[in-house]
Design a protein around this motif. Structure first.
Motif, mmCIF file in Angstrom:
data_model
loop_
_atom_site.group_PDB
_atom_site.id
_atom_site.type_symbol
_atom_site.label_atom_id
_atom_site.label_comp_id
_atom_site.label_asym_id
_atom_site.label_seq_id
_atom_site.Cartn_x
_atom_site.Cartn_y
_atom_site.Cartn_z
ATOM 1 N N SER A 10 0.861 -1.193 0.000
ATOM 2 C CA SER A 10 0.000 0.000 0.000
ATOM 3 C C SER A 10 0.881 1.220 0.000
ATOM 4 C CB SER A 10 -0.911 -0.003 1.245
ATOM 5 O OG SER A 10 -0.138 0.068 2.423
ATOM 6 N N LEU A 11 0.538 2.178 -0.803
ATOM 7 C CA LEU A 11 1.328 3.404 -0.929
ATOM 8 C C LEU A 11 0.738 4.469 -0.042
ATOM 9 C CD1 LEU A 11 1.803 3.492 -4.803
ATOM 10 C CD2 LEU A 11 3.416 2.713 -3.051
ATOM 11 N N PRO A 12 1.563 5.164 0.719
ATOM 12 C CA PRO A 12 1.050 6.277 1.541
ATOM 13 C C PRO A 12 0.514 7.378 0.649
ATOM 14 C CG PRO A 12 3.449 6.248 1.552
ATOM 15 C CD PRO A 12 3.020 5.002 0.850
ATOM 16 N N ASP A 13 -0.550 8.033 1.141
ATOM 17 C CA ASP A 13 -1.204 9.065 0.346
ATOM 18 C C ASP A 13 -0.288 10.249 0.045
ATOM 19 O OD1 ASP A 13 -3.422 7.496 0.408
ATOM 20 O OD2 ASP A 13 -4.310 8.530 2.144
ATOM 21 N N ASP A 14 0.700 10.474 0.950
ATOM 22 C CA ASP A 14 1.545 11.659 0.761
ATOM 23 C C ASP A 14 2.851 11.338 0.049
ATOM 24 O OD1 ASP A 14 2.584 10.125 2.772
ATOM 25 O OD2 ASP A 14 3.121 11.844 4.077
ATOM 26 N N TRP A 15 2.931 10.203 -0.623
ATOM 27 C CA TRP A 15 4.197 9.839 -1.303
ATOM 28 C C TRP A 15 4.016 9.802 -2.788
ATOM 29 C CZ3 TRP A 15 9.206 9.545 -0.604
ATOM 30 C CH2 TRP A 15 9.975 8.900 -1.598
ATOM 31 N N PRO A 16 4.839 10.478 -3.527
ATOM 32 C CA PRO A 16 5.566 11.682 -3.033
ATOM 33 C C PRO A 16 4.660 12.884 -3.171
ATOM 34 C CG PRO A 16 6.260 11.189 -5.252
ATOM 35 C CD PRO A 16 5.215 10.135 -4.895
ATOM 36 N N ALA A 17 4.644 13.737 -2.210
ATOM 37 C CA ALA A 17 3.755 14.902 -2.249
ATOM 38 C C ALA A 17 4.316 15.974 -3.160
ATOM 39 C CB ALA A 17 3.541 15.441 -0.848
ATOM 40 N N HIS A 18 5.525 16.366 -2.911
ATOM 41 C CA HIS A 18 6.169 17.420 -3.706
ATOM 42 C C HIS A 18 7.611 17.022 -3.993
ATOM 43 C CE1 HIS A 18 2.720 20.044 -2.948
ATOM 44 N NE2 HIS A 18 2.819 19.735 -1.659
ATOM 45 N N PRO A 19 7.909 16.414 -5.127
ATOM 46 C CA PRO A 19 9.306 16.036 -5.456
ATOM 47 C C PRO A 19 10.215 17.253 -5.342
ATOM 48 C CG PRO A 19 7.762 15.162 -7.066
ATOM 49 C CD PRO A 19 6.976 16.095 -6.215
ATOM 50 N N ASP A 20 11.352 17.021 -4.718
ATOM 51 C CA ASP A 20 12.294 18.122 -4.486
ATOM 52 C C ASP A 20 13.111 18.349 -5.746
ATOM 53 O OD1 ASP A 20 14.606 18.904 -1.764
ATOM 54 O OD2 ASP A 20 14.090 19.996 -3.600
ATOM 55 N N PRO A 21 12.918 19.504 -6.412
ATOM 56 C CA PRO A 21 13.684 19.748 -7.644
ATOM 57 C C PRO A 21 15.177 19.802 -7.400
ATOM 58 C CG PRO A 21 12.591 21.756 -6.896
ATOM 59 C CD PRO A 21 12.064 20.651 -6.048
ATOM 60 N N ILE A 22 15.613 20.149 -6.174
ATOM 61 C CA ILE A 22 17.054 20.244 -5.890
ATOM 62 C C ILE A 22 17.697 18.873 -5.977
ATOM 63 C CG2 ILE A 22 18.761 20.849 -4.139
ATOM 64 C CD1 ILE A 22 16.878 22.973 -3.125
ATOM 65 N N LEU A 23 16.951 17.836 -5.461
ATOM 66 C CA LEU A 23 17.493 16.492 -5.538
ATOM 67 C C LEU A 23 17.647 16.045 -6.984
ATOM 68 C CD1 LEU A 23 15.525 14.673 -2.695
ATOM 69 C CD2 LEU A 23 17.855 15.583 -2.631
ATOM 70 N N ALA A 24 16.669 16.370 -7.785
ATOM 71 C CA ALA A 24 16.730 15.973 -9.191
ATOM 72 C C ALA A 24 17.863 16.671 -9.903
ATOM 73 C CB ALA A 24 15.399 16.282 -9.867
ATOM 74 N N LEU A 25 18.025 17.975 -9.609
ATOM 75 C CA LEU A 25 19.112 18.712 -10.254
ATOM 76 C C LEU A 25 20.472 18.147 -9.879
ATOM 77 C CD1 LEU A 25 17.826 22.390 -9.931
ATOM 78 C CD2 LEU A 25 18.024 21.029 -12.029
ATOM 79 N N ASN A 26 20.596 17.580 -8.689
ATOM 80 C CA ASN A 26 21.877 17.026 -8.231
ATOM 81 C C ASN A 26 21.968 15.531 -8.483
ATOM 82 O OD1 ASN A 26 23.552 19.168 -6.571
ATOM 83 N ND2 ASN A 26 21.395 19.533 -6.092
ATOM 84 N N ARG A 27 21.051 15.036 -9.343
ATOM 85 C CA ARG A 27 21.043 13.617 -9.695
ATOM 86 C C ARG A 27 20.968 12.743 -8.442
ATOM 87 N NH1 ARG A 27 21.990 12.216 -14.675
ATOM 88 N NH2 ARG A 27 22.826 10.181 -14.061
ATOM 89 N N MET A 28 20.134 13.163 -7.502
ATOM 90 C CA MET A 28 19.897 12.402 -6.287
ATOM 91 C C MET A 28 18.481 11.852 -6.293
ATOM 92 S SD MET A 28 21.609 14.691 -3.251
ATOM 93 C CE MET A 28 23.332 15.181 -3.290
ATOM 94 N N GLY A 29 18.343 10.630 -5.880
ATOM 95 C CA GLY A 29 17.024 10.050 -5.704
ATOM 96 C C GLY A 29 16.715 9.933 -4.222
#
Length: 691
Positions: A10-29
């Motif tokens: 079961s997936l939590p309702d708040d996942w993912p709520a707001h993906p962090d653009p900073i993580l994506a820009l730094n190639r972080m998952g």
């Protein structure tokens, strides 16, 4: 991975709520790991890092085993479990994954542990990122740092070895520096070999380990098929990078060194002043191949070794030349002297190649006498040695002619002055009658002699001296006082140059005190004692040569009752006549006959004068103490004329004719004896016994 007992997906309702653009820009998952359900949700960037498609991942951490190798999975699981148990708030780790195409990828994860109010872990939120480039750059930096460290170490070893080689004087010193544990072994070499080029052949001078010379390689022709010979012929270094290459290139040598487990070797020619002087080889058992930097270092090291080796070879050649010249100037052998044990020693200065003017000599003389000489010509060069050789020969000749010790010294001084050299010399001459023990000592600016008594105590013999040889003639002061002493059986006379006495930082008196202690505590045998003294001088070092002469009188105590001196007086030699008078006066007083000294001296003078005036030859004067119930002193004057002396009356105006009358009046008894082609006129005086 850690399994917290996952239930239905079961997936939590708040996942993912707001993906962090900073993580994506730094190639972080990012991931969210629910420890209660065991499910770990990952965003798209995390899927990309783990190289899994969304349909391939079901939210269970163990599903990632397709990408995480078992060993890495065990390590990560152990680290996370430990962090959960010990109350840590976070953890971090680098681990490898295997991508879809089989290539490896370094990954980094950082997790933050969320706990409830009682501290129980409930959730881990974290990130993952591709760390391949980071670790590659870090690895490259570490590799460069390691290479720099190795390069610095190699440069340091070269500098240290070169500095140590600067102090090497002999070829063996060079070998010792190279074979030292702080030397080339820092470069990883197991052992070294070194050979010198001599007359078209290579002579092995070092091979390690010790005693590991390969049969037939100690001396080899230059065209022999050995690596050292090859680099000398080609003047180029040769690097052997594998055992196979070694065995193929040198099949005659390889079977003999297989036990050393050699994996590679470096051979460098030793070139000095554009010509080969030898070769050196470094053998390794833990290296395959040589980098360009390592080759450059070894070549530079070979050049430094060659320069040091050439200096050492020049030094040894000069030292051999100096020592050969010095030994040629010194007596080749010391004659055996009845009644005495004699030992001589010579040590060159610690400067090594300097040659000095120190010398010793032992001169057998007629009548059981012997002359002992010690001297030192000013300077440390071939000129000093040449002057020493000439001076030793003429002094020996003067003594053998029968001149008095004072005359010997005076004539030697005149000779040195007439050599037209700026050098002067100190000297001490001792003439000893071994039958009686009476010695006459003359000193020319030299240190006093020493004597070791039968009770092993040692003392100096104060000898009134004159100026050094050469200077006394230059300043017209050729008078050399004679000191007469007795050397009893068992006593040892020591003559030495100041190199045995002088010590760095100590004055002459302190040095003499130390020397007396060494003699007093030294062995009885003069040869053993001489060895001990010269060993001490060797250990102490110093910039001066050392010459040493020891003379121990043999015989029993009964011989002490007598005394005997002999003097040669040449015609037309007023100095010899004066010295004969001095000898008679000193001997008579030394023998305890001082009350009749004037009578004995006057009678002897008359006999000597008659011999010189009425014969065409020289006179030989002998003084003896005759032991017996009544102690007597006898004067013998020998000449080569068979004509007997006549006693005659002198007129009122006569100036001669009174000599034998005076002898008859002064002496207790006198007479004449035929001696082959000549005669002996003698007279005797009763003298009191000695206490």
């Amino acid at each position: 991975m850690v399994d917290r007992g996952a239930s239905a997906l079961s997936l939590p309702d708040d996942w993912p709520a707001h993906p962090d653009p900073i993580l994506a820009l730094n190639r972080m998952g990012s991931f969210d790991w629910d420890l209660d359900t065991g499910l770990m949700q990952m965003d798209a960037q995390a899927h990309e890092i783990f190289d899994v498609r969304p349909d391939e991942y079901d939210g269970r951490p163990e599903t990632l085993a397709m990408r995480v190798p078992p060993g890495e999975a065990v390590r990560l699981d152990a680290m996370v479990s430990q962090a959960l148990k010990d109350g840590s708030e976070n953890y971090g780790a680098y681990f490898r994954i295997r991508c879809r195409d089989g290539s490896p990828r370094w990954t980094h994860t950082q997790g933050y542990i969320r706990r409830d109010e009682i501290g129980r872990p409930r959730r881990i939120i974290g990130i993952v990122r591709d760390a391949t480039q980071e670790l590659s750059e870090s690895s490259a930096r570490r590799e460069r740092a390691a290479q720099d460290a190795v390069r610095r170490q190699q440069t340091s070893v070269v500098q240290i070895t070169t500095a140590a080689l600067a102090h090497a004087r002999t070829v063996q010193d060079v070998i010792d520096v190279l074979d030292d544990t702080d030397g080339l072994t820092h470069l990883g070499a197991t052992s070294l070999v070194m050979g010198l080029l001599e007359a078209g052949r290579i002579r092995m001078v070092a091979a390690g380990p010790a005693d590991s010379y390969v049969p037939g390689t100690r001396v080899t022709r230059l065209d022999a098929r050995f690596p050292m010979n090859e680099v000398v012929r080609t003047l180029a270094p040769h690097f052997i990078e594998s055992p196979e290459e070694f065995a193929e290139s040198y099949p005659d040598l390889w079977p003999h060194i297989t036990d050393l487990n050699i994996t590679s070797a470096a051979y460098m020619p030793l070139i000095a002043q554009a010509r080969p002087i030898g070769a050196i080889g470094l053998l390794y058992n833990d290296r395959h191949g040589f980098s360009p930097e390592e080759r450059n270092v070894l070549v530079a090291l070979g050049s430094s070794i060659a320069q040091s080796l050439q200096r050492a070879m020049f030094y040894e050649q000069e030292k051999d030349l100096a020592q050969g010249l010095q030994q040629a100037m010194l007596p080749r052998t010391i004659p055996s002297v009845p009644g005495a044990d004699v030992a001589v020693r010579y040590r060159s200065a610690s400067l090594g190649r300097d040659i000095g003017g120190d010398w010793y000599d032992l001169i057998p003389l007629p009548g059981g006498r012997v002359g002992a000489v010690i001297g030192d010509v000013q300077g440390h060069d071939t000129h000093a040695a040449a002057v020493m050789g000439q001076l030793r020969i003429v002094l020996r000749a003067y003594a053998a002619e029968g001149h008095t010790p004072a005359t010997v010294m005076a004539r030697a001084s005149v000779f040195l002055h007439e050599l037209d050299t700026e050098r002067f010399a100190t000297c001490l001459y001792a003439e000893a009658d071994l039958a009686t023990g009476v010695m006459q000592l003359v000193r020319a600016g030299h240190i006093d002699p020493l004597v070791r008594l039968t009770d092993r105590t040692c003392r100096s013999i104060p000898v009134e001296g004159g100026l050094p040889l050469g200077l006394s003639a230059e300043f017209g002061r050729l008078e050399y006082p004679v000191t007469s002493v007795e050397l009893d059986p068992g006593q040892t006379l020591l003559l030495c140059t100041d190199g045995l006495v002088e010590q760095p930082g100590a004055d002459l008196d302190e040095g003499m005190h130390t020397l007396r202690d060494l003699i007093a505590t030294g062995p009885d045998d003069v040869r053993d004692l001489a060895d001990r003294l010269i060993d001490v001088a060797e250990e102490r070092g110093g910039d001066d040569d050392v010459a040493l002469l020891l003379l121990r009188r043999l015989g029993g105590a009964a011989e002490q009752s007598g005394g005997r001196l002999q003097q040669h007086v040449a015609p037309g030699d007023p100095e010899a006549l004066t010295e004969a008078r001095h000898m008679i006066r000193a001997a008579v007083r030394a023998w305890g006959a001082g009350e009749r000294a004037d009578e004995i001296e006057l009678a002897a003078d008359e006999l000597i004068t008659n011999a010189l005036m009425h014969t065409e030859g020289s006179a030989i004067v002998t003084l003896r103490v005759l032991a017996g119930p009544a102690r007597r002193l006898r004067v013998d004057v020998e000449d080569s004329s068979s004509a007997l002396p006549r006693r005659r009356e002198a007129g009122e105006s006569g100036v001669s004719g009174r000599g034998l009358m005076l002898v008859d009046m002064l002496a207790d008894v006198w007479g004449v004896e035929a001696r082959g082609g000549g005669k002996c006129v003698w007279c005797e005086f009763g003298v009191p016994g000695r206490d």
